[in-house]
Design a protein around this motif. Sequence first.
Motif, short mmCIF file in Angstrom:
data_model
loop_
_atom_site.label_atom_id
_atom_site.label_comp_id
_atom_site.label_asym_id
_atom_site.label_seq_id
_atom_site.Cartn_x
_atom_site.Cartn_y
_atom_site.Cartn_z
N VAL A 103 -1.89 -3.83 -10.35
CA VAL A 103 -0.55 -3.66 -9.78
C VAL A 103 -0.04 -4.99 -9.24
CG1 VAL A 103 0.80 -2.56 -7.96
CG2 VAL A 103 -0.90 -1.23 -9.23
N LEU A 104 -0.89 -5.71 -8.51
CA LEU A 104 -0.48 -6.99 -7.92
C LEU A 104 -0.16 -8.02 -9.01
CD1 LEU A 104 -3.12 -7.26 -5.05
CD2 LEU A 104 -0.73 -6.55 -4.86
N THR A 107 3.06 -7.18 -11.55
CA THR A 107 4.42 -7.25 -10.97
C THR A 107 4.69 -8.55 -10.24
OG1 THR A 107 3.65 -6.14 -8.94
CG2 THR A 107 4.50 -4.74 -10.71
N THR A 111 8.49 -9.50 -9.26
CA THR A 111 8.97 -9.46 -7.88
C THR A 111 9.35 -10.85 -7.36
OG1 THR A 111 6.66 -9.61 -7.12
CG2 THR A 111 7.63 -7.41 -7.30
N ALA A 192 3.39 0.20 -13.38
CA ALA A 192 3.96 -0.85 -12.53
C ALA A 192 5.19 -1.48 -13.18
CB ALA A 192 2.90 -1.92 -12.26
N ASN A 197 7.86 -0.99 -8.64
CA ASN A 197 7.69 -0.73 -7.21
C ASN A 197 6.19 -0.79 -6.90
OD1 ASN A 197 7.26 0.81 -4.67
ND2 ASN A 197 9.47 1.12 -4.80
N ASN A 198 5.77 -1.80 -6.16
CA ASN A 198 4.35 -1.98 -5.87
C ASN A 198 3.77 -0.84 -5.05
OD1 ASN A 198 4.55 -4.36 -7.24
ND2 ASN A 198 3.86 -5.66 -5.57
N SER A 201 3.43 2.38 -7.21
CA SER A 201 2.41 2.13 -8.24
C SER A 201 1.02 2.11 -7.63
CB SER A 201 2.70 0.81 -8.94
OG SER A 201 3.97 0.82 -9.56
N MET A 202 0.88 1.48 -6.45
CA MET A 202 -0.42 1.40 -5.79
C MET A 202 -0.88 2.78 -5.34
SD MET A 202 -2.50 -1.17 -5.10
CE MET A 202 -1.48 -2.64 -4.83
#
Length: 282
Positions: A103-104, A107, A111, A192, A197-198, A201-202
Motif C-alpha cells: 500500500v505504501l 501509492t 500521493t 490501492a 486512499n491509503n 486500502s490499509m
Amino acid sequence: MLNMIRMEVFRMFKTKSMYIIWVVMAVCVLFANSLSAEEIQDYSMEEKQEMYEAAMSDEEEEVMFGMYVTLPTKPGEEVSVFDGFYANVKGKFIALFMVIFTVLYATADITSGYVKNIAGQVRNRGNLILAKAVALFLYTVLTMLLFTGIQTFSNAIFYEKLVMGPGKEFFQYAVLQTLLHFALVMVIMCLAVVLRNNVISMMVSVCLCMNILVMLYGVIDKAVTKMGIKDFHVMDYTVGGKIVNLSMNPKPDAMGMAAMVGIVFIVVMLAVSMTVFQKRDI
C-alpha cells in the motif's frame, strides 16, 4: 519498459519503509518463534498431539478470525525450519508485512504527485503499473528469502538444533506460497491504485490477513448451497484461502489448483490496475 522497471526497482530500494518493515518483521518473527519454543518445552505430549492435529488438518471447514501461528511438528520430533516456515506463512503473518508495504509503495508516487511528471513521458501509462508489479515481485521474493533466513537463525538459537526438514517438499511449498503471496500483493496493489486512499486500502489489507472476510464467504457459500450446488466454498478459489489451506505436502492436483488461482488473480488484478490507471485523469 526496461527503464521504467529500473526506475521502480531503484525507487523501491530507496524507500525507507521497506527496510523498516523488514526490521519489524525480523523482530516479530524472532519473538513469535521464542514463544513457540517455550510452548513446545512446556506442553505435555497430549497437548503437543492436539496442536499437531490442529496444524496439519487439511479440512479447514472453519477458518477462524485473527492470525494463528501453530507449529505442525509431530510430538517427539525436532522442530524444523520447514515447520516454522509453514506455521508463519499459513497464519498470514508474513503476508501482513507484505501488504502494508504494498500500500505504501504503490501509492507513494501518486500521493506525492511525482507520477504526474513521469506519466506524461510514456506512451502507455499502464506500463508504469506493470513496472510496479515487477518491483513488487522482486520484493516478494526477497521478503520470502529474508524470512527463511530469519527462521533458520531462530531455529538454531531457540531449539538449539538446526533441522531444515524435507528439502523437496520445503522447496515446493515455498515456491507455491511465494506465488500466492505475490498474487495477494497484486490484489492489494490493484485496490490501492483504484481507491487512491491509503487508509481504506490499509484497513482492507489488514482485514484480509485477519480473515475478516470469512463472514462474507460464509454468506456466499450458503447462497450457493441454496441454489443446489453442494460442497462449494469461496475460500477454495481465493488467494487468502489457498495461503491458509495449502498443506505442507500437497497433492499434484492441489498444487495445480493453487498455482492456477495465483496466476489468475495476478493476471486479472494487473489488467484491472493497468486499465484504470491508463484511463484515469491523473
